[in-house]
Write a protein that holds these residues in place. Structure first.
Motif, mmCIF file in Angstrom:
data_model
loop_
_atom_site.group_PDB
_atom_site.id
_atom_site.type_symbol
_atom_site.label_atom_id
_atom_site.label_comp_id
_atom_site.label_asym_id
_atom_site.label_seq_id
_atom_site.Cartn_x
_atom_site.Cartn_y
_atom_site.Cartn_z
ATOM 1 N N ALA B 240 0.718 -1.265 0.031
ATOM 2 C CA ALA B 240 0.097 0.080 0.118
ATOM 3 C C ALA B 240 0.939 1.147 -0.032
ATOM 4 N N ALA B 241 0.590 2.303 -0.542
ATOM 5 C CA ALA B 241 1.069 3.624 -0.719
ATOM 6 C C ALA B 241 1.135 4.150 0.793
ATOM 7 N N VAL B 256 -8.326 -4.644 -1.293
ATOM 8 C CA VAL B 256 -9.307 -4.237 -2.421
ATOM 9 C C VAL B 256 -8.233 -3.137 -3.258
ATOM 10 N N ALA B 257 -7.574 -2.123 -2.571
ATOM 11 C CA ALA B 257 -6.686 -1.122 -2.910
ATOM 12 C C ALA B 257 -5.545 -1.892 -3.958
ATOM 13 N N ALA B 258 -5.072 -2.831 -3.411
ATOM 14 C CA ALA B 258 -3.889 -3.405 -4.169
ATOM 15 C C ALA B 258 -4.488 -3.941 -5.501
ATOM 16 N N LEU B 259 -5.819 -4.653 -5.600
ATOM 17 C CA LEU B 259 -6.348 -5.241 -6.629
ATOM 18 C C LEU B 259 -6.824 -4.101 -7.623
ATOM 19 N N GLN B 302 -7.178 7.468 1.602
ATOM 20 C CA GLN B 302 -5.747 8.097 1.635
ATOM 21 C C GLN B 302 -4.798 7.252 0.581
ATOM 22 N N ASP B 303 -4.757 6.027 0.950
ATOM 23 C CA ASP B 303 -4.115 5.030 -0.163
ATOM 24 C C ASP B 303 -4.519 5.345 -1.772
ATOM 25 N N LEU B 304 -5.786 5.263 -2.208
ATOM 26 C CA LEU B 304 -6.249 5.303 -3.274
ATOM 27 C C LEU B 304 -6.117 6.996 -3.983
ATOM 28 N N GLN B 305 -5.819 7.834 -3.079
ATOM 29 C CA GLN B 305 -5.783 9.199 -3.320
ATOM 30 C C GLN B 305 -4.165 9.273 -3.885
ATOM 31 N N ALA B 306 -3.313 8.553 -2.953
ATOM 32 C CA ALA B 306 -1.941 8.798 -3.337
ATOM 33 C C ALA B 306 -1.550 7.921 -4.504
#
Lengths: 450, 405
Positions: B240-241, B256-259, B302-306
């Motif tokens: 994750a970021a 989910v974010a990784a996928l 935050q992760d998806l924004q990054a």
């Protein structure tokens, strides 16, 4: 499958095999997959000689050594529960199911555990969960009314559905709702008002600690002794009266019979009222005697008809113990309990008050890959299956013979044996190749069905 | 350029998968071939559903903190005006939602109030079925709203993905095939024994060609073997970021974010957080659940924004019902009716939608709903997933102003 209209009279009449076509390997393996947790090769051979009536009676009337077995298992449970830790119970029960001389009793206990779906996640006490489990084993094949009342007053249930918190001034509706929706009538046969009134009748049912053990008592001070109307019947009802009113209602027998039919016969058949009704009426007339009900179902024409075979998805417990029982194997039951938890079934911890999701809900990408992995684990060196003995005793010298033997044992026929055989090299079978064949068989869709 | 590498490795794995399918030499369902060959479309809009199971207490989530009736109804459970996170002069969030405050201020949170449906059912299972099927009149629904959407829009095996140990949500069940389910990232790794290609051939072995159940298992096995290879590959990608809490919801959303970042062709992700059935001693339990929810969603955002995906993701949060207005004698609350629904995302039109249901004008002690949940579904189908909502929902529901146009 398009099913024709089934004649209820034919469906529930006892199956009489005609000639040598009637009572075959397929029938026996089917009976043991449904009423027990599979059978060894020797058990199938014996049941073939007995015929349907005696084979079913044997399942319904356990051998004498069962009593001794259960006494030992009780002692083991008490030792495991010295710290009241409920997490010891899932492996314990898996062990009991694997080695019980009375598998139908375990089937019934599992059914009622699912039906009354109490979870240790909320109850926390291992001892209370085990006491409830013993109720299912002791009363599971007897009259449902007795079981219902004992479970309603069971400390684990009273903690699970907050019954112990039900006070005169502020009735808690949780138990009143679930006893109608999930334990007896089923959705659609009662109103919100019935729930409110029934909750008042159950006020005063409380728990107290006596010599360190929780027990049920009736606290008249907390009981609302006013008049209530439940399902149209008016009176100064107490909790026991409400349970009797629920038992008197015809929807209860229908609800239970339909659930047993889905559990033992088919998850696919449309269980119409027409088909259910005769059995439901007789069940009530037999005072909800579950042993009578199961005997009738397991003896019936419908039970042995081809249209219900493989019409049920194996639960994770069915899947894993089916392998161990048929092959006479064993394993580390703590590890097995973890595996079954990953496959979606942790005994003593059903996911919610409706029990485990049934049928196709057991199967998804993760659990199917998990099942293929588990078949490999149980069959290979991590499990303990007496492959050498099996190979020798049944003279399995080629991969084809080995695949045929496995198919017959688990499916009752050998139609898919040649495809399964090709999963291993054409050498003389070893324990390693047997493990591979077992995993290959698990990838044949029908193996996931019972 | 993590996106580029992920994408390339992903393509390698899918092409590997297609070779396996072809090598079998047996009839292969067409949709599997297509899914193996389909290229992922970068920038596709994604819906993430977060289900709060058990019946979240909406009244203690979005709180009418000035209303004296609120304090009267909740003698032990009321949150004081000093504690709430104020959304405006009348409404405030439960203090445990503090982690979401920044997103609210950025305009990335839409709160639809008073959501429900006519003749509310207070059974967990029935009401959950109604939310999942979007067919309140159907007593035994067997398809879900997203499953029906998938039936119409995609032949992709991985078009939807459920993450979690519970069984596959009805919402994701279509007439054709059910979405794959992923308990944890490791659970789809096939252990050695027979190789995956051989297992695929065995899954195609037929016994009774007319058995719907056997057909279901076969499709499931093929999907599982397909998904196993592809997801294991995607999860080997970058971590994750930004950090995530250790809670199970946060860890699911991290996957989910990784996928999403691996450009899997998945448009719908589904996760659940259970435990909201707070009949007894609600206060601590409810606060902890909301805290878990807010912490997980804040980290996910935050992760998806990054990683530049936040604008193409909408998170829908719902529960099967709210709870009774009056607390019970056990310092808890019983099953109720209308409750708020949250939408989060970079493309969400932030703010409150609809009024808070009145605490005076009740229906047998329960809040009256004013916005049918199917209006939210219709909005997401039409304006986010680009589908004809009428064919999925059976009739037309007026859209809501939930998304930036």
């Amino acid at each position: 499958m398009v099913s024709q209209r089934l004649d209820p009279a034919w469906a529930w009449t006892a199956f009489e095999p005609e000639g040598k076509q009637g009572w075959d390997w397929g029938c026996v393996v089917h009976l043991y997959r449904r009423a027990a947790f599979g059978a060894t090769w020797e058990q199938v051979e014996r049941a073939l000689v007995l015929g349907p009536e005696k084979a079913v009676d044997q399942l319904l009337h356990p051998p004498k050594q069962a009593e001794q077995f259960y006494t030992q298992m009780d002692q083991v449970a008490l030792a495991l529960l010295s710290g009241d830790d409920a997490t010891n119970l899932p492996p314990w029960w898996l062990y009991v199911i694997r080695f019980s001389p009375d598998p139908l009793r375990e089937r019934a206990a599992l059914f009622w555990h699912d039906h009354f779906a109490t979870s240790a996640a909320k109850v926390t006490s291992g001892m209370l969960m085990w006491r409830q489990n013993r109720l299912f084993r002791r009363l599971g094949l007897g009259p449902f009314g007795t079981l219902l009342e004992q479970v309603a007053k069971d400390p684990a249930m009273m903690l699970w559905l907050d019954g112990a918190l039900n006070r005169r001034r502020r009735p808690n509706e949780n138990f009143a709702r679930e006893v109608m929706e999930l334990f007896t009538l089923g959705l659609g046969h009662y109103s919100e008002q019935d729930i409110k009134e029934a909750a008042r009748a159950f006020t005063g049912w409380r728990l107290r600690r006596l010599h360190g053990d929780w027990e049920f008592y009736f606290d008249f001070q907390e009981h609302d002794s006013g008049e209530k109307v439940v399902l149209g019947r008016r009176g100064r009802w107490r909790g026991e009266d409400v349970l009797q009113i629920l038992l008197d209602h015809p929807a209860t027998a229908r609800f239970l019979v339909r659930k047993w039919c889905q559990y033992l016969i088919s998850q696919q058949l449309p269980w119409t009222d027409e088909l259910i009704e005769p059995l439901a009426q007789d069940y009530r007339q037999h005072n909800y005697d579950t042993r009578w009900l199961l005997r009738t179902m397991l003896r019936s024409n419908l039970f042995y008809s081809p249209q219900v075979r493989f019409q049920k998805v194996k639960s994770p417990v069915d899947f894993a113990l089916g392998i161990l029982v048929a092959l006479g194997g064993t394993t580390n039951f703590r590890t097995l309990a973890q595996r079954l938890n990953q496959l979606g079934q942790r005994l003593f911890y059903p996911p919610n008050v409706a029990g485990w999701p049934r049928g196709t809900a057991w199967l998804n990408s993760a659990t199917l890959v998990g099942r293929l992995n588990l078949a490999w684990e149980l069959g290979s060196s991590e499990g303990r299956i007496p492959w050498e003995q099996i190979l020798q005793k049944h003279e399995l010298r080629t991969r084809e013979q080995a695949a045929q033997w496995l198919c017959r044992l688990f499916l009752g026929h050998q139609e898919v044996a040649s495809q399964v055989a090709q999963a291993v090299p054409p050498t003389r079978p070893s324990p390693q190749t047997m493990a591979r064949l077992l995993q290959a068989l698990a990838a044949v869709p029908v193996f996931q069905l019972a | 350029m993590p996106g580029f590498h992920s994408r390339r490795r992903f393509l390698q794995s899918t092409l590997g998968g297609s070779a396996l399918v072809a090598a079998g030499g047996l009839a292969v369902p067409e949709f599997l071939l297509r899914s193996a060959l389909a290229a992922p479309r970068q920038g596709t809009k994604i819906l993430v559903v977060v289900q709060l199971s058990g019946g979240n207490d909406g009244l203690n989530t979005v709180i009418p903190y000035r209303d004296p009736l609120y304090r009267q109804a909740r003698p032990t459970l009321a949150i004081s005006p000093a504690q709430v996170i104020k959304l405006n002069d009348e409404l405030g969030w439960h203090p445990s939602l503090a982690d979401l405050e920044k997103l609210w201020q950025q305009g990335d949170v839409s709160i639809v109030q008073g959501v429900g449906y006519p003749n509310p059912n207070r059974s967990h299972f029935r009401s959950m079925d109604i939310w999942h099927s979007a067919q309140p009149e159907n007593p035994r629904p067997n398809t879900g709203w997203l499953g029906r959407f998938l039936d119409r829009s995609s032949h992709e095996t991985l078009a939807a993905l459920h993450l979690g140990g519970e069984s596959l949500p009805l919402a994701l069940v279509g007439r054709r095939a059910a979405a794959p389910s992923l308990r944890d990232p490791q659970s789809l790794q096939l252990r050695p024994g027979v190789n995956s290609q051989r297992l695929r051939q065995l899954a195609l072995t037929q016994q009774a060609p007319n058995s719907a159940l056997e057909q279901f298992v076969r499709t499931g096995l093929l999907t599982a073997l397909d998904a196993s290879g592809r997801i294991s590959q995607a999860l080997k990608e970058e971590p994750a970021a930004s950090p995530y809490p250790s809670s199970s919801l946060a860890q699911k959303l991290r996957t989910v974010a990784a996928l999403i970042d691996a450009e899997l062709p998945t448009r719908i992700y589904y996760v659940s957080l259970a435990g909201f059935d707070t009949h007894v001693k609600q206060q601590g339990a409810h606060a902890a659940l909301l805290q878990q929810y807010a912490g997980a969603l804040a980290a996910f955002a935050q992760d998806l924004q990054a990683r530049g995906h936040w604008d193409r993701v909408v998170v829908l949060t719902f529960s099967e019902f709210g709870r009774r207005v009056r607390e019970n004698a056990s310092a808890g609350t019983d099953h109720g009716t209308a409750a708020p629904v949250f939408l989060l995302g970079g493309s969400v039109r932030g703010g409150l939608v609809g009024d808070h249901p009145s605490l005076e004008d009740l229906d047998a002690g329960d809040l009256k709903f004013h916005t049918d949940f199917r209006r939210i579904y219709a909005t997401l189908l039409e304006k986010w997933l680009g589908a004809d909502s009428q064919s999925v929902l059976g009739r037309r529901f007026p859209a809501l102003e939930l998304l930036q146009s």
